[in-house]
Design a protein around this motif. Sequence first.
Motif, PDB file in Angstrom:
ATOM      1  N   GLY A   1      32.201 -42.931  89.969  1.00 51.64           N
ATOM      2  CA  GLY A   1      32.935 -42.830  91.220  1.00 51.64           C
ATOM      3  C   GLY A   1      32.074 -42.898  92.465  1.00 51.64           C
ATOM      4  N   LYS A   2      30.841 -43.378  92.353  1.00 54.79           N
ATOM      5  CA  LYS A   2      29.950 -43.427  93.505  1.00 54.79           C
ATOM      6  C   LYS A   2      30.250 -44.640  94.375  1.00 54.79           C
ATOM      7  CE  LYS A   2      26.151 -41.033  91.142  1.00 54.79           C
ATOM      8  NZ  LYS A   2      24.739 -41.115  90.694  1.00 54.79           N
ATOM      9  N   SER A   3      30.069 -44.477  95.678  1.00 55.52           N
ATOM     10  CA  SER A   3      30.276 -45.576  96.618  1.00 55.52           C
ATOM     11  C   SER A   3      29.089 -46.539  96.556  1.00 55.52           C
ATOM     12  CB  SER A   3      30.407 -45.036  98.041  1.00 55.52           C
ATOM     13  OG  SER A   3      29.185 -44.459  98.471  1.00 55.52           O
TER      14      SER A   3
ATOM     15  N   ASP B   1      44.739 -40.888 102.794  1.00 59.90           N
ATOM     16  CA  ASP B   1      43.858 -40.528 103.904  1.00 59.90           C
ATOM     17  C   ASP B   1      43.028 -39.305 103.542  1.00 59.90           C
ATOM     18  OD1 ASP B   1      44.660 -42.620 105.457  1.00 59.90           O
ATOM     19  OD2 ASP B   1      46.010 -41.440 106.734  1.00 59.90           O
ATOM     20  N   ALA B   2      43.663 -38.340 102.858  1.00 60.85           N
ATOM     21  CA  ALA B   2      42.941 -37.146 102.418  1.00 60.85           C
ATOM     22  C   ALA B   2      41.837 -37.524 101.438  1.00 60.85           C
ATOM     23  CB  ALA B   2      43.905 -36.151 101.775  1.00 60.85           C
ATOM     24  N   LEU B   3      42.165 -38.395 100.496  1.00 54.53           N
ATOM     25  CA  LEU B   3      41.175 -38.843  99.515  1.00 54.53           C
ATOM     26  C   LEU B   3      40.020 -39.568 100.206  1.00 54.53           C
ATOM     27  CD1 LEU B   3      40.028 -39.489  96.744  1.00 54.53           C
ATOM     28  CD2 LEU B   3      41.732 -41.314  96.520  1.00 54.53           C
ATOM     29  N   ARG B   4      40.350 -40.470 101.124  1.00 62.31           N
ATOM     30  CA  ARG B   4      39.293 -41.234 101.798  1.00 62.31           C
ATOM     31  C   ARG B   4      38.402 -40.320 102.643  1.00 62.31           C
ATOM     32  NH1 ARG B   4      43.865 -44.865 102.811  1.00 62.31           N
ATOM     33  NH2 ARG B   4      43.758 -46.591 101.330  1.00 62.31           N
TER      34      ARG B   4
ATOM     35  N   CYS C   1      44.854 -44.327  93.763  1.00 59.52           N
ATOM     36  CA  CYS C   1      43.777 -43.340  93.890  1.00 59.52           C
ATOM     37  C   CYS C   1      42.475 -43.862  93.299  1.00 59.52           C
ATOM     38  CB  CYS C   1      44.172 -42.033  93.208  1.00 59.52           C
ATOM     39  SG  CYS C   1      45.458 -41.113  94.087  1.00 59.52           S
ATOM     40  N   ILE C   2      42.556 -44.495  92.139  1.00 62.76           N
ATOM     41  CA  ILE C   2      41.356 -45.051  91.521  1.00 62.76           C
ATOM     42  C   ILE C   2      40.792 -46.156  92.405  1.00 62.76           C
ATOM     43  CG2 ILE C   2      40.439 -46.274  89.512  1.00 62.76           C
ATOM     44  CD1 ILE C   2      41.103 -43.331  89.020  1.00 62.76           C
ATOM     45  N   GLN C   3      41.683 -46.996  92.944  1.00 60.09           N
ATOM     46  CA  GLN C   3      41.243 -48.081  93.819  1.00 60.09           C
ATOM     47  C   GLN C   3      40.571 -47.528  95.072  1.00 60.09           C
ATOM     48  OE1 GLN C   3      41.501 -51.510  93.100  1.00 60.09           O
ATOM     49  NE2 GLN C   3      40.053 -51.525  94.788  1.00 60.09           N
ATOM     50  N   ALA C   4      41.014 -46.359  95.531  1.00 60.53           N
ATOM     51  CA  ALA C   4      40.454 -45.750  96.742  1.00 60.53           C
ATOM     52  C   ALA C   4      39.176 -44.968  96.458  1.00 60.53           C
ATOM     53  CB  ALA C   4      41.486 -44.848  97.402  1.00 60.53           C
TER      54      ALA C   4
END
Length: 229
Positions: free
Chosen positions: A166-168, A62-65, A91-94
């Motif tokens: 790592g860009k969305s 949740d913190a990562l997201r 973490c990588i998947q998120a």
Amino acid sequence: MRVLIIDDHPLFREGLQSLLLSLDAHNHVVQAARVADACKHPADGFDLVLLDLNLPGQSRLDALREVRQWFESASVVIISADDELDTIHACIQAGASGFIPKDTDSDVTIEALRIVLAQGIYLPPKAVATPPSSHDSSSAPGAAVPPPTVSFSDRQLAVLRSLLQGKSNKVIARDIGIAEGTVKAHLWAVYQTLGVSSRAQAMYKAHELGLLRQLDTLQRPAPRKKRDW
């Protein structure tokens, strides 16, 4: 480079800041003890966020997201004492751009930060050696076994390069100037070529095939030819 460190241990934050300044004295480093404090800063205020997973009172992913959502244009790298493979893969998947275990020695940490600051991705050796399972809830239909050599269109290369930073999808679409649905279509084509079915698997496959170095070479402009006067 503008860097934000989110960790509840002041001494660890200070150590990370010293390492970052040893890479480049001009790096601008800001510290925060909680995600809530970090998100008081402007959303476009940082290029890199270093995030501890074990923050009190908040779920890890949740913190990562939350950090990824707020600082959507920044690369987010996890620095954690928990370096279990399942944690790294999750973490990588998120959407994390890398993972540095907290017991990593200073020399390796410096090299890892150099890689990340150069828009690369750092994963601990054991994670690179053990990619996530190909069975994934976000799998693309009909993922193919990758050929001995891979080739992409210019647009696919641009999307892949952004993914490895790592860009969305939203940020990739904005940077390249295409619709978000088009980004998803290009990603699906990239997954097909690599024989993977998710962002996490694509990152690991890129390491395996040495694509990071290839992409870095491809994005460098060709030297100009000298004119004959």
